[in-house]
Design a protein around this motif. Structure first.
Motif, PDB file in Angstrom:
ATOM      1  N   VAL A  80      36.721   8.985 -28.481  1.00  5.02           N
ATOM      2  CA  VAL A  80      36.597   7.967 -29.535  1.00  5.02           C
ATOM      3  C   VAL A  80      35.228   7.318 -29.401  1.00  5.02           C
ATOM      4  O   VAL A  80      34.773   7.048 -28.293  1.00  5.02           O
ATOM      5  CB  VAL A  80      37.684   6.871 -29.423  1.00  5.02           C
ATOM      6  N   GLN A  81      34.587   7.064 -30.546  1.00  8.39           N
ATOM      7  CA  GLN A  81      33.280   6.413 -30.550  1.00  8.39           C
ATOM      8  C   GLN A  81      33.392   5.020 -31.166  1.00  8.39           C
ATOM      9  O   GLN A  81      34.339   4.716 -31.862  1.00  8.39           O
ATOM     10  CB  GLN A  81      32.293   7.227 -31.378  1.00  8.39           C
ATOM     11  N   ASN A  82      32.383   4.212 -30.925  1.00  5.34           N
ATOM     12  CA  ASN A  82      32.236   2.889 -31.549  1.00  5.34           C
ATOM     13  C   ASN A  82      33.448   1.990 -31.334  1.00  5.34           C
ATOM     14  O   ASN A  82      34.046   1.498 -32.288  1.00  5.34           O
ATOM     15  CB  ASN A  82      31.955   3.030 -33.045  1.00  5.34           C
ATOM     16  N   ILE A  83      33.798   1.786 -30.077  1.00  7.49           N
ATOM     17  CA  ILE A  83      34.886   0.854 -29.787  1.00  7.49           C
ATOM     18  C   ILE A  83      34.313  -0.368 -29.090  1.00  7.49           C
ATOM     19  O   ILE A  83      33.273  -0.314 -28.436  1.00  7.49           O
ATOM     20  CB  ILE A  83      35.988   1.497 -28.912  1.00  7.49           C
ATOM     21  N   GLN A  84      35.018  -1.456 -29.240  1.00  7.45           N
ATOM     22  CA  GLN A  84      34.623  -2.700 -28.586  1.00  7.45           C
ATOM     23  C   GLN A  84      35.332  -2.827 -27.243  1.00  7.45           C
ATOM     24  O   GLN A  84      34.734  -3.242 -26.268  1.00  7.45           O
ATOM     25  CB  GLN A  84      34.974  -3.871 -29.503  1.00  7.45           C
ATOM     26  N   GLU A  85      36.619  -2.450 -27.222  1.00 12.41           N
ATOM     27  CA  GLU A  85      37.398  -2.644 -26.001  1.00 12.41           C
ATOM     28  C   GLU A  85      38.511  -1.617 -25.881  1.00 12.41           C
ATOM     29  O   GLU A  85      39.093  -1.195 -26.878  1.00 12.41           O
ATOM     30  CB  GLU A  85      38.005  -4.050 -26.018  1.00 12.41           C
ATOM     31  N   LEU A  86      38.784  -1.217 -24.640  1.00 10.77           N
ATOM     32  CA  LEU A  86      39.928  -0.374 -24.291  1.00 10.77           C
ATOM     33  C   LEU A  86      40.706  -1.112 -23.224  1.00 10.77           C
ATOM     34  O   LEU A  86      40.161  -1.431 -22.164  1.00 10.77           O
ATOM     35  CB  LEU A  86      39.476   0.988 -23.766  1.00 10.77           C
ATOM     36  N   LEU A  87      41.958  -1.410 -23.518  1.00 11.28           N
ATOM     37  CA  LEU A  87      42.806  -2.116 -22.561  1.00 11.28           C
ATOM     38  C   LEU A  87      44.002  -1.242 -22.229  1.00 11.28           C
ATOM     39  O   LEU A  87      44.752  -0.831 -23.125  1.00 11.28           O
ATOM     40  CB  LEU A  87      43.294  -3.445 -23.153  1.00 11.28           C
ATOM     41  N   ILE A  88      44.180  -0.954 -20.945  1.00 14.72           N
ATOM     42  CA  ILE A  88      45.327  -0.156 -20.492  1.00 14.72           C
ATOM     43  C   ILE A  88      46.089  -1.005 -19.496  1.00 14.72           C
ATOM     44  O   ILE A  88      45.545  -1.405 -18.470  1.00 14.72           O
ATOM     45  CB  ILE A  88      44.868   1.168 -19.851  1.00 14.72           C
ATOM     46  N   GLU A  89      47.339  -1.301 -19.817  1.00 18.06           N
ATOM     47  CA  GLU A  89      48.153  -2.181 -18.981  1.00 18.06           C
ATOM     48  C   GLU A  89      49.449  -1.482 -18.602  1.00 18.06           C
ATOM     49  O   GLU A  89      50.135  -0.942 -19.462  1.00 18.06           O
ATOM     50  CB  GLU A  89      48.502  -3.463 -19.744  1.00 18.06           C
ATOM     51  N   LYS A  90      49.780  -1.530 -17.328  1.00 17.41           N
ATOM     52  CA  LYS A  90      51.055  -0.978 -16.870  1.00 17.41           C
ATOM     53  C   LYS A  90      52.143  -1.980 -17.219  1.00 17.41           C
ATOM     54  O   LYS A  90      52.030  -3.162 -16.938  1.00 17.41           O
ATOM     55  CB  LYS A  90      51.002  -0.733 -15.367  1.00 17.41           C
ATOM     56  N   GLN A  91      53.200  -1.509 -17.868  1.00 17.23           N
ATOM     57  CA  GLN A  91      54.283  -2.394 -18.287  1.00 17.23           C
ATOM     58  C   GLN A  91      55.449  -2.337 -17.310  1.00 17.23           C
ATOM     59  O   GLN A  91      56.040  -3.341 -17.013  1.00 17.23           O
ATOM     60  CB  GLN A  91      54.745  -1.996 -19.678  1.00 17.23           C
ATOM     61  N   SER A  92      55.768  -1.145 -16.859  1.00 16.76           N
ATOM     62  CA  SER A  92      56.847  -0.964 -15.890  1.00 16.76           C
ATOM     63  C   SER A  92      56.536   0.306 -15.115  1.00 16.76           C
ATOM     64  O   SER A  92      55.462   0.882 -15.261  1.00 16.76           O
ATOM     65  CB  SER A  92      58.203  -0.872 -16.599  1.00 16.76           C
ATOM     66  N   GLY A  93      57.480   0.757 -14.318  1.00 15.85           N
ATOM     67  CA  GLY A  93      57.257   1.971 -13.550  1.00 15.85           C
ATOM     68  C   GLY A  93      57.087   3.214 -14.399  1.00 15.85           C
ATOM     69  O   GLY A  93      56.462   4.183 -13.984  1.00 15.85           O
ATOM     70  N   THR A  94      57.634   3.189 -15.610  1.00 18.96           N
ATOM     71  CA  THR A  94      57.585   4.383 -16.454  1.00 18.96           C
ATOM     72  C   THR A  94      56.849   4.175 -17.769  1.00 18.96           C
ATOM     73  O   THR A  94      56.807   5.082 -18.589  1.00 18.96           O
ATOM     74  CB  THR A  94      59.011   4.865 -16.773  1.00 18.96           C
ATOM     75  N   SER A  95      56.286   2.995 -18.005  1.00 20.42           N
ATOM     76  CA  SER A  95      55.608   2.769 -19.286  1.00 20.42           C
ATOM     77  C   SER A  95      54.291   2.023 -19.107  1.00 20.42           C
ATOM     78  O   SER A  95      54.109   1.289 -18.138  1.00 20.42           O
ATOM     79  CB  SER A  95      56.518   2.012 -20.259  1.00 20.42           C
ATOM     80  N   PHE A  96      53.405   2.246 -20.070  1.00 20.29           N
ATOM     81  CA  PHE A  96      52.129   1.525 -20.089  1.00 20.29           C
ATOM     82  C   PHE A  96      51.701   1.352 -21.539  1.00 20.29           C
ATOM     83  O   PHE A  96      52.152   2.063 -22.430  1.00 20.29           O
ATOM     84  CB  PHE A  96      51.061   2.263 -19.271  1.00 20.29           C
ATOM     85  N   LYS A  97      50.839   0.358 -21.767  1.00 17.56           N
ATOM     86  CA  LYS A  97      50.385   0.024 -23.114  1.00 17.56           C
ATOM     87  C   LYS A  97      48.889   0.272 -23.213  1.00 17.56           C
ATOM     88  O   LYS A  97      48.132  -0.115 -22.330  1.00 17.56           O
ATOM     89  CB  LYS A  97      50.696  -1.439 -23.431  1.00 17.56           C
ATOM     90  N   VAL A  98      48.480   0.952 -24.281  1.00 14.51           N
ATOM     91  CA  VAL A  98      47.068   1.217 -24.546  1.00 14.51           C
ATOM     92  C   VAL A  98      46.688   0.473 -25.819  1.00 14.51           C
ATOM     93  O   VAL A  98      47.332   0.642 -26.861  1.00 14.51           O
ATOM     94  CB  VAL A  98      46.787   2.726 -24.710  1.00 14.51           C
ATOM     95  N   THR A  99      45.657  -0.359 -25.734  1.00 12.26           N
ATOM     96  CA  THR A  99      45.149  -1.093 -26.892  1.00 12.26           C
ATOM     97  C   THR A  99      43.685  -0.733 -27.067  1.00 12.26           C
ATOM     98  O   THR A  99      42.905  -0.809 -26.117  1.00 12.26           O
ATOM     99  CB  THR A  99      45.288  -2.614 -26.688  1.00 12.26           C
ATOM    100  N   VAL A 100      43.324  -0.337 -28.281  1.00  9.34           N
ATOM    101  CA  VAL A 100      41.931  -0.010 -28.603  1.00  9.34           C
ATOM    102  C   VAL A 100      41.486  -0.953 -29.703  1.00  9.34           C
ATOM    103  O   VAL A 100      42.147  -1.076 -30.736  1.00  9.34           O
ATOM    104  CB  VAL A 100      41.781   1.453 -29.063  1.00  9.34           C
ATOM    105  N   ILE A 101      40.346  -1.619 -29.494  1.00  8.43           N
ATOM    106  CA  ILE A 101      39.776  -2.523 -30.481  1.00  8.43           C
ATOM    107  C   ILE A 101      38.455  -1.925 -30.938  1.00  8.43           C
ATOM    108  O   ILE A 101      37.582  -1.647 -30.109  1.00  8.43           O
ATOM    109  CB  ILE A 101      39.555  -3.936 -29.894  1.00  8.43           C
TER     110      ILE A 101
END
Length: 144
Positions: free
Chosen positions: A108-129
């Motif tokens: 991916v090009q031209n992004i401001q932020e990439l946030l990767i957060e672990k939510q639990s042992g089996t899940s995680f959240k990816v946010t791209v701005i």
């Protein structure tokens, strides 16, 4: 009498010059129609948002095919069944993929932020701005 008839026909018809002027005015007005309709037309979705959506879909495929997943230093590290480690990290204004810490595949090009957060042992959240502040987020969950 013939002269009178000729004048009446001449006054009722158009000359070639008048026809060309009328055609020119018509063409100018016709060329302005798209400008008048452009605010009414539906704007296409941002190409950047489509690129991020494709990235999130492809990331889901990598997550499903991976053996284990680790989130560290705001990066995602996926260990494949072959033992290779694929990483997705922000590098300047883009998201890149590396295999075993080598290579530089731009996803991916031209992004401001990439946030990767672990939510639990089996899940995680990816946010791209993106650079316009638009945000796309997806939660990934692995089943063992």
């Amino acid at each position: 009498m013939q002269a009178l008839t000729g004048r009446i026909l001449y006054k009722e018809g158009y000359t070639f010059v008048e026809a060309i002027i009328a055609l020119g005015v018509l063409l100018v007005l016709a060329s302005l129609v798209p400008l008048l309709l452009s605010p009414i037309q539906k704007q296409p979705p941002s190409i950047q948002l489509e690129e991020i959506s494709v990235f999130l879909s492809m990331l889901g495929k990598e997550v499903r095919e991976g053996r284990s997943i680790e989130v560290r230093n705001n990066g995602l590290y996926i260990t494949q069944t072959t033992g290779d480690v694929i990483s997705f990290t922000k590098y300047h204004s883009l998201i890149r993929k590396q295999v075993n810490g080598q290579g530089h595949e731009v996803w991916v090009q031209n992004i401001q932020e990439l946030l990767i957060e672990k939510q639990s042992g089996t899940s995680f959240k990816v946010t791209v701005i993106d650079t316009k502040g638009k945000e796309l987020m997806r939660v990934f969950r692995r089943f063992k």
